[in-house]
Design a protein around this motif. Structure first.
Motif, short mmCIF file in Angstrom:
data_model
loop_
_atom_site.label_atom_id
_atom_site.label_comp_id
_atom_site.label_asym_id
_atom_site.label_seq_id
_atom_site.Cartn_x
_atom_site.Cartn_y
_atom_site.Cartn_z
N THR A 123 0.97 -1.04 -0.11
CA THR A 123 -0.07 -0.17 -0.12
C THR A 123 0.81 1.15 -0.01
O THR A 123 0.36 2.29 -0.07
N SER A 124 2.09 1.35 0.30
CA SER A 124 2.91 2.40 0.11
C SER A 124 4.50 1.83 -0.56
O SER A 124 4.79 0.59 -0.47
N ARG A 137 3.40 8.33 -2.35
CA ARG A 137 2.16 7.74 -3.23
C ARG A 137 1.61 6.59 -2.43
O ARG A 137 2.27 5.93 -1.64
N SER A 138 0.26 6.11 -2.48
CA SER A 138 -0.13 5.17 -1.91
C SER A 138 -1.21 4.32 -2.77
O SER A 138 -1.53 4.98 -3.88
N VAL A 174 -6.14 2.26 2.70
CA VAL A 174 -5.62 3.29 2.03
C VAL A 174 -5.75 3.17 0.48
O VAL A 174 -5.29 4.04 -0.47
#
Length: 190
Positions: A123-124, A137-138, A174
């Motif tokens: 997610t990152s 960014r995610s 997220v």
């Protein structure tokens, strides 16, 4: 994206090594580097999920910097591209891209008809120089499967519905741009 269930890192690691042996003999074997990234992101984020992905999910996965296995044309700039954008870049360049990037192109050709194997996503971004341009960014970020995702898209094989297996590390909350009703867990409420 559909979240199936939470999983232990040992399941993810075992699945990765089963499908991608570090000692596999082939040109530009990067399985060892991917294993290091998976270990690194597990230490940083540590919550793993088994997921299912659709074509739309895969096309939105953000790819890190990729030099096309030492080729002449950079496939993904340091700022990153989505799988969809990278696939369009390959389509637009046509035979010229393949000629300039023979190792990367060979991987994509080889994987076009191969069975689907689980993708590994975060997610990152990973704390690694190839991901440095993705800071902030995610969403769905590539850990492993760049050539497979591109090959399957270029071959028109990505499923429209969430049928492609994967593993996700981090907080799935997220992940942005999910269609209404997507992302519901099958083992409990969303």
């Amino acid at each position: 994206m559909e979240i199936v269930t939470a999983v232990a890192y040992s399941e993810v690691h075992d699945a990765y090594l089963r499908d991608h042996p570090v000692e596999r003999a082939h040109e530009a074997n990067s399985n060892g580097y991917a294993e290091e990234n998976i270990d690194r992101v597990d230490r940083d984020l540590g919550s793993w999920w088994r997921i299912r992905l659709s074509r739309a999910d895969v096309l939105g996965v953000v790819l890190p910097w990729h030099l096309s296995e030492g080729g002449e044309l950079e496939l993904v700039p340091r700022s990153g591209l989505t799988v969809g954008e990278a696939a369009e870049r390959i389509r637009a360049a046509g035979a010229g891209w393949a000629a300039a990037n023979p190792v990367c192109a060979a991987k994509v050709r080889l994987l076009r008809g191969e069975p689907f194997t689980p993708l590994l996503l975060s997610t990152s971004p990973v704390d690694h120089p190839h991901y440095a341009g993705l800071a902030g960014r995610s969403g769905l970020i590539h850990l492993d499967g760049l050539h497979r995702m591109l090959a399957w898209e270029l071959a028109g094989r990505l499923p429209e519905r969430a049928l492609l297996d994967g593993y996700l590390v981090g907080d799935p909350g997220v992940v942005a741009s999910r269609p209404a009703g997507a992302g519901r867990r099958r083992d409990g409420p969303a």
